[in-house]
Design a protein around this motif. Sequence first.
Motif, mmCIF file in Angstrom:
data_model
loop_
_atom_site.group_PDB
_atom_site.id
_atom_site.type_symbol
_atom_site.label_atom_id
_atom_site.label_comp_id
_atom_site.label_asym_id
_atom_site.label_seq_id
_atom_site.Cartn_x
_atom_site.Cartn_y
_atom_site.Cartn_z
ATOM 1 N N LYS A 1 0.973 -1.372 0.281
ATOM 2 C CA LYS A 1 -0.078 0.095 0.036
ATOM 3 C C LYS A 1 1.018 1.406 -0.248
ATOM 4 C CE LYS A 1 -4.061 -1.904 1.505
ATOM 5 N NZ LYS A 1 -5.361 -1.868 2.307
ATOM 6 N N GLU A 2 1.868 1.472 0.810
ATOM 7 C CA GLU A 2 2.251 2.118 0.544
ATOM 8 C C GLU A 2 3.497 2.641 -0.344
ATOM 9 O OE1 GLU A 2 7.337 2.758 3.064
ATOM 10 O OE2 GLU A 2 5.678 2.573 3.975
ATOM 11 N N ASP A 3 4.023 1.290 -0.660
ATOM 12 C CA ASP A 3 4.814 1.639 -2.513
ATOM 13 C C ASP A 3 3.394 2.287 -3.665
ATOM 14 O OD1 ASP A 3 6.425 0.874 -1.018
ATOM 15 O OD2 ASP A 3 6.830 -0.973 -2.129
ATOM 16 N N ALA A 4 2.446 1.209 -3.493
ATOM 17 C CA ALA A 4 1.399 1.811 -4.243
ATOM 18 C C ALA A 4 1.430 3.030 -4.163
ATOM 19 C CB ALA A 4 -0.094 1.380 -4.400
ATOM 20 N N GLU A 5 0.684 3.862 -2.935
ATOM 21 C CA GLU A 5 0.937 5.079 -3.094
ATOM 22 C C GLU A 5 1.841 6.093 -3.219
ATOM 23 O OE1 GLU A 5 -0.724 9.110 -2.541
ATOM 24 O OE2 GLU A 5 -1.970 6.636 -2.064
ATOM 25 N N ALA A 6 2.860 5.896 -3.359
ATOM 26 C CA ALA A 6 4.350 6.572 -4.304
ATOM 27 C C ALA A 6 4.705 6.651 -5.478
ATOM 28 C CB ALA A 6 5.567 5.650 -3.485
ATOM 29 N N VAL A 7 3.860 5.517 -5.743
ATOM 30 C CA VAL A 7 3.156 5.468 -7.348
ATOM 31 C C VAL A 7 2.853 6.051 -7.688
ATOM 32 C CG1 VAL A 7 2.993 3.954 -9.168
ATOM 33 C CG2 VAL A 7 4.390 2.777 -7.732
ATOM 34 N N ARG A 8 1.508 6.487 -6.834
ATOM 35 C CA ARG A 8 0.399 6.730 -7.422
ATOM 36 C C ARG A 8 0.716 8.563 -7.371
ATOM 37 N NH1 ARG A 8 -2.196 3.991 -3.916
ATOM 38 N NH2 ARG A 8 -3.196 2.048 -5.421
ATOM 39 N N GLN A 9 1.319 8.885 -6.046
ATOM 40 C CA GLN A 9 2.153 10.623 -6.130
ATOM 41 C C GLN A 9 3.069 11.169 -7.194
ATOM 42 O OE1 GLN A 9 0.681 12.586 -4.330
ATOM 43 N NE2 GLN A 9 -0.887 11.610 -3.158
ATOM 44 N N ALA A 10 4.160 9.957 -7.650
ATOM 45 C CA ALA A 10 4.833 10.246 -9.038
ATOM 46 C C ALA A 10 3.956 9.887 -10.356
ATOM 47 C CB ALA A 10 5.902 9.094 -8.854
ATOM 48 N N GLY A 11 3.084 9.753 -9.814
ATOM 49 C CA GLY A 11 2.096 9.538 -12.077
ATOM 50 C C GLY A 11 2.213 8.973 -12.594
ATOM 51 N N LYS A 12 2.270 8.193 -11.719
ATOM 52 C CA LYS A 12 2.968 7.053 -12.952
ATOM 53 C C LYS A 12 2.266 5.657 -12.388
ATOM 54 C CE LYS A 12 7.032 8.713 -13.307
ATOM 55 N NZ LYS A 12 7.889 8.798 -14.779
#
Length: 192
Positions: free
Chosen positions: A7-18
């Motif tokens: 969940k943490e990694d997915a949120e980082a991906v979302r925040q990066a626009g990927k």
Amino acid sequence: PFSACTKEDAEAVRQAGKEIFIHMPMESLTGKKEWVGEKGIFRSMNDAEIQERTREAFSILPDAVGLNNHMGSAIMEDQRSLSAVLDIIKEKNGIFVDSMTTPKSMGKAVAQEKGVCFLGRDVFLDSTDSVEQVKKNLRQAAQVALEKGEAVAIGHVGPEGGKITAEAIRQLIPELEATGVVFVSVGQLAKP
């Protein structure tokens, strides 16, 4: 999709626009079961169990654009098991990227039968601690793309790639873009 930091990694991906893509653990013909983990896809599972496990991965990552196989040579050679996975990818209107962990993969044939968007891996970028080797592999992927119009290159996070792969990509972007190569996401490469 089932790690403690998903969940943490997915949120980082979302925040990066990927894009988010599910790297689904699947049974291998040669690898150890613990490399797949308890939440993987195994041939011993029936179709309903495989479909439920695949749905679970998508429920954890509902905005994932698709799925590829982590390891999975046994599943990729087993039409029944693979078909159950692809049923859910179709249900989710997702993309399937075959990591091509076996030359006997049924991925393309089953995806075509199911009407699932399919992409096959052309080049593995890493599994090395050498930036120069990753750069060599990136140049190979670029050559494939220039010859056939596109290429799918797969890299790893963690000790098999991660920062080394990211650094090699960063260093080679100008060189490869100068040859006409355009870096795109899986979703951009997928055809309807």
